[in-house]
Design an enzyme around this catalytic site. Structure first.
Site, PDB file in Angstrom:
ATOM      1  N   ASP A   1      -7.070   5.897  -3.316  1.00  0.00           N
ATOM      2  CA  ASP A   1      -7.988   5.768  -2.584  1.00  0.00           C
ATOM      3  C   ASP A   1      -8.527   7.245  -2.199  1.00  0.00           C
ATOM      4  O   ASP A   1      -7.796   8.063  -2.049  1.00  0.00           O
ATOM      5  CB  ASP A   1      -7.667   5.340  -1.376  1.00  0.00           C
TER       6      ASP A   1
ATOM      7  N   SER B   1      -2.026   9.098   2.455  1.00  0.00           N
ATOM      8  CA  SER B   1      -1.124   7.922   2.430  1.00  0.00           C
ATOM      9  C   SER B   1       0.464   8.455   2.404  1.00  0.00           C
ATOM     10  O   SER B   1       0.647   8.601   3.555  1.00  0.00           O
ATOM     11  CB  SER B   1      -1.497   7.031   1.114  1.00  0.00           C
TER      12      SER B   1
ATOM     13  N   HIS C   1      -3.265   5.667   5.647  1.00  0.00           N
ATOM     14  CA  HIS C   1      -3.002   4.404   5.631  1.00  0.00           C
ATOM     15  C   HIS C   1      -1.738   4.038   6.393  1.00  0.00           C
ATOM     16  O   HIS C   1      -0.577   4.285   5.948  1.00  0.00           O
ATOM     17  CB  HIS C   1      -2.612   4.132   3.854  1.00  0.00           C
TER      18      HIS C   1
END
Length: 363
Positions: A307, A185, A212
């Site tokens: 995540d 991310s 992301h």
């Protein structure tokens, strides 16, 4: 009116605030950012700047914890300002990005220059009416400002974590790696680019990457990776087959899953109501674990949040392997920390070490 937006803290109120410098030549965006950030008692807007040179000067003067940076400004643009700040007083920088093709290229250039994250200017424009977007901006600022950014810069400047402390040996006699899945991310684009640049054309396993990023970014980012890597890199499409030495980047705003059909196949779906992230590292990990039990190598890179944690558990339950980036080289030690604290990680490596260990494990 550079100080017109500053947060006023009542006398006698002892607040350890996050100090932010807002840089934008648009008075509208400047006021909106100041209004949103100053609405949180933990954030103080110390000043504003209208061009890149002023941004550098005020970063040195005020030593903020974070800088929000626009790109298109008079005298000196945002990329030049990022480089100047990184050279003279390294500070976490959040870029304000447009979602156009040109805006994407500029944002990726800014990340390469040293910015740590980006947010859409549309989100800021709407954040006054959208509580979720306002909360996302404030959460992003707090996460970046509290990161180990300066410690990481200092460590890298002194060579800490830049090479292996032990010799890199060929893979063990465990089951062959048939697929590498990388999740990231915040800080991920630069980290992934660095890893792929250092992998040889002979790298024998397919790679799937889930970062992301918005939908407008992933296609352009895949093209950039393809140009800088010896491997073939493309944005994943429905039905793509996994091929040795090829890299598939999960498209933004889609949920990528992997099946074992035809030796490995990509499937893309719209995010569901419960999907917080799209792409989702959890989905990529968990479906890879089901498709190739015991034969996947998952890699968790820098990023905010958790995540990848649930998917990592499924990888380990299927007897596959998991690596994580270390804290010293991570922009945000959130996702790697989550899997490390859960005792799911087989090895922890610095960003500089990861490519050579991937080669030793796979080739």
């Amino acid at each position: 009116e550079p100080r017109a937006c500053m947060l006023r803290i009542p006398q006698g109120q002892d607040v350890m605030s996050i100090r932010v410098l807002v840089v934008d030549d648009s008075r509208f965006f400047c006021r909106r950012l100041c209004e949103i950030l100053s609405s949180d008692p933990e954030i103080e807007v110390v000043d504003t700047a209208m061009n890149g040179q002023e941004a550098i000067d005020k970063t040195i003067e005020f030593s903020p914890d974070l800088v929000t940076m626009d790109y298109a400004m008079p005298m000196m643009d945002g990329i030049q300002a990022v480089r100047g700040i990184m050279e003279r007083r390294p500070t976490p920088i959040l870029m304000l990005s447009s979602m156009t093709s040109e805006g994407t290229q500029v944002t990726l250039d800014s990340l390469e220059a040293g910015a740590v994250d980006f947010i859409a200017k549309d989100s800021i424009a709407l954040a006054g009416r959208d509580g979720a977007q306002r909360a996302d901006l404030i959460s992003r600022v707090k996460g970046l400002a509290s990161s180990n950014f300066r410690a990481r810069r200092t460590a890298l400047a002194h060579g800490v974590g830049t090479r292996s402390a032990r010799p890199v040996t060929a893979r063990s006699a465990t089951k062959r790696i048939r697929l590498v899945v990388i999740g990231a991310s915040t800080g991920g684009p630069v980290a992934v680019q660095k890893i792929l640049q250092e992998l040889p054309a002979t790298f024998s396993a397919p790679i799937v990457v889930a970062i992301h990023m918005p939908q407008t970014f992933t296609g352009i980012f895949a093209e950039r990776l393809n140009q800088s890597s010896k491997l073939k890199v493309k944005e994943a499409a429905e039905g793509d087959l996994l091929r040795s030495g090829e890299v598939l980047l999960a498209p933004g705003n889609k949920i990528l899953s992997i099946s074992g059909q035809q030796g490995g196949c990509i499937h893309l779906n719209e995010p569901g109501r419960n999907d917080i992230y799209s792409p989702s590292v959890d989905h990529a990990f968990s479906t890879a674990a089901q498709a190739f039990p015991g034969s996947v190598l998952g890699v968790v890179l820098t990023g905010m949040g958790q995540d990848g944690l649930l998917g990592a558990k499924q990888l380990k339950e299927s007897h596959s392997r998991l690596w994580a980036q270390d804290q010293a080289s991570s922009v945000i030690y959130g996702m790697p920390m989550a899997v490390s604290k859960a005792n799911l990680v087989d090895h922890v490596y610095s960003l500089a070490e990861l490519s050579e260990h991937l080669v030793a494990e796979v080739c």
